[in-house]
Write an enzyme that holds these catalytic residues in place. Sequence first.
Site, PDB file in Angstrom:
ATOM      1  N   ASP A  84     -79.904 -26.217  44.616  1.00 25.04           N
ATOM      2  CA  ASP A  84     -78.566 -25.723  44.278  1.00 25.04           C
ATOM      3  C   ASP A  84     -78.499 -24.219  44.585  1.00 25.04           C
ATOM      4  O   ASP A  84     -79.338 -23.451  44.111  1.00 25.04           O
ATOM      5  CB  ASP A  84     -78.356 -25.983  42.766  1.00 25.04           C
ATOM      6  CG  ASP A  84     -76.923 -25.833  42.327  1.00 25.04           C
ATOM      7  OD1 ASP A  84     -76.024 -25.881  43.179  1.00 25.04           O
ATOM      8  OD2 ASP A  84     -76.702 -25.705  41.095  1.00 25.04           O
ATOM      9  N   HIS A 179     -68.635 -21.155  37.314  1.00 24.00           N
ATOM     10  CA  HIS A 179     -69.891 -21.599  36.692  1.00 24.00           C
ATOM     11  C   HIS A 179     -69.923 -21.150  35.236  1.00 24.00           C
ATOM     12  O   HIS A 179     -69.529 -20.024  34.931  1.00 24.00           O
ATOM     13  CB  HIS A 179     -71.102 -20.968  37.389  1.00 24.00           C
ATOM     14  CG  HIS A 179     -71.400 -21.565  38.732  1.00 24.00           C
ATOM     15  ND1 HIS A 179     -71.560 -20.807  39.869  1.00 24.00           N
ATOM     16  CD2 HIS A 179     -71.597 -22.845  39.119  1.00 24.00           C
ATOM     17  CE1 HIS A 179     -71.834 -21.593  40.888  1.00 24.00           C
ATOM     18  NE2 HIS A 179     -71.856 -22.839  40.461  1.00 24.00           N
ATOM     19  N   GLY A 208     -69.091 -26.016  39.130  1.00 23.06           N
ATOM     20  CA  GLY A 208     -68.545 -25.485  37.878  1.00 23.06           C
ATOM     21  C   GLY A 208     -67.633 -26.454  37.159  1.00 23.06           C
ATOM     22  O   GLY A 208     -66.583 -26.072  36.642  1.00 23.06           O
TER      23      GLY A 208
HETATM   24  P1  13P Z   1     -71.440 -25.610  35.283  1.00 26.48           P
HETATM   25  O1  13P Z   1     -72.653 -25.041  34.632  1.00 26.48           O
HETATM   26  O2  13P Z   1     -70.238 -24.767  35.063  1.00 26.48           O
HETATM   27  O3  13P Z   1     -71.228 -27.039  34.962  1.00 26.48           O
HETATM   28  O4  13P Z   1     -71.692 -25.529  36.872  1.00 26.48           O
HETATM   29  C1  13P Z   1     -72.749 -26.219  37.448  1.00 26.48           C
HETATM   30  C2  13P Z   1     -72.791 -25.972  38.910  1.00 26.48           C
HETATM   31  O5  13P Z   1     -71.771 -25.824  39.563  1.00 26.48           O
HETATM   32  C3  13P Z   1     -74.089 -25.956  39.565  1.00 26.48           C
HETATM   33  O6  13P Z   1     -73.999 -25.604  40.901  1.00 26.48           O
END
Ligand code: 13P
Length: 282
Positions: A84, A179, A208
Amino acid sequence: MLVNTIDILKDAREKGYAVGHFNINNLEWTKYILEEVNKLQVPVILGVSEGAKKYMGGFYTVSMMVQGLMKDLNISVPVVLHLDHGSSVEVCKEAVDAGFTSVMIDASKYPLEENIRLTKEVVRYAHSKGVSVEAELGHIGGSEDGVSNSVFHARLDESIKFVQETGIDLFAPALGSVHGLYKGEPNLDFDTMKKIHDAVEVPLVLHGASGIDDEKIKKAISCGISKINVNTDFQIAWHEKVIEFVKENPDAYDPRKVISSGEGAIKEAIDAKVHLFGCLDS
Ligand code: 13P
């Protein structure tokens, strides 16, 4: 079975549902996610940020841990091990070499041409090893692993050029998501999302997703989102239960008892997301 994202997201795009990208933080998190998706018999994308990789030891540790759990737990659903927000070409290559089946190169902080150049380099290497590639345009807001960003939307014309020139397999256009926790109402640009979906052939990714209400998530899927990234919602669900447990059991010192007190909460939250994403009906 450890797979790349191509077939599972092709199916999601064609049938109009989304596959969950759930971030992993440690062994327990990974185990809970794998057990739950296996129970539900749905595919999953395990997201590993650079911060989480550092926390767990390194790419090889993560890769071996996931492979070991899949074997020991007899996981029979398709699982993607995905980097990621890889911050450089080198980091993406390291993940590929350690056995990741998908990587995200996030060169979105650079001007468009540089983002294209770096992304193409990752695509060349990853594709030669059967690994899929995600990339981002615009800025996803908020903060992840201590890296903060302000929101900056991807443009339709640049998105088309970016996808065509890079040869990526999945595309994350930043369209207002954040995020971590939202300050106020999430404001997603569904109109541009749909236009990008209609104009490009690759599946779209929503980062996010924590804190976005169910109706907006459904709308995003109807506008062409095929992969949905969730991390914070699971952390919050886990934290609430652990706090309760620690208050009720102040003398509990066995980390297994403390950490696993949040197991049910994580699994319930996963279950709800999988239902919401339409993955079960596919
Ligand atoms: P969140 O923590 O806001 O759910 O986002 C996760 C994300 O987009 C990881 O790339």
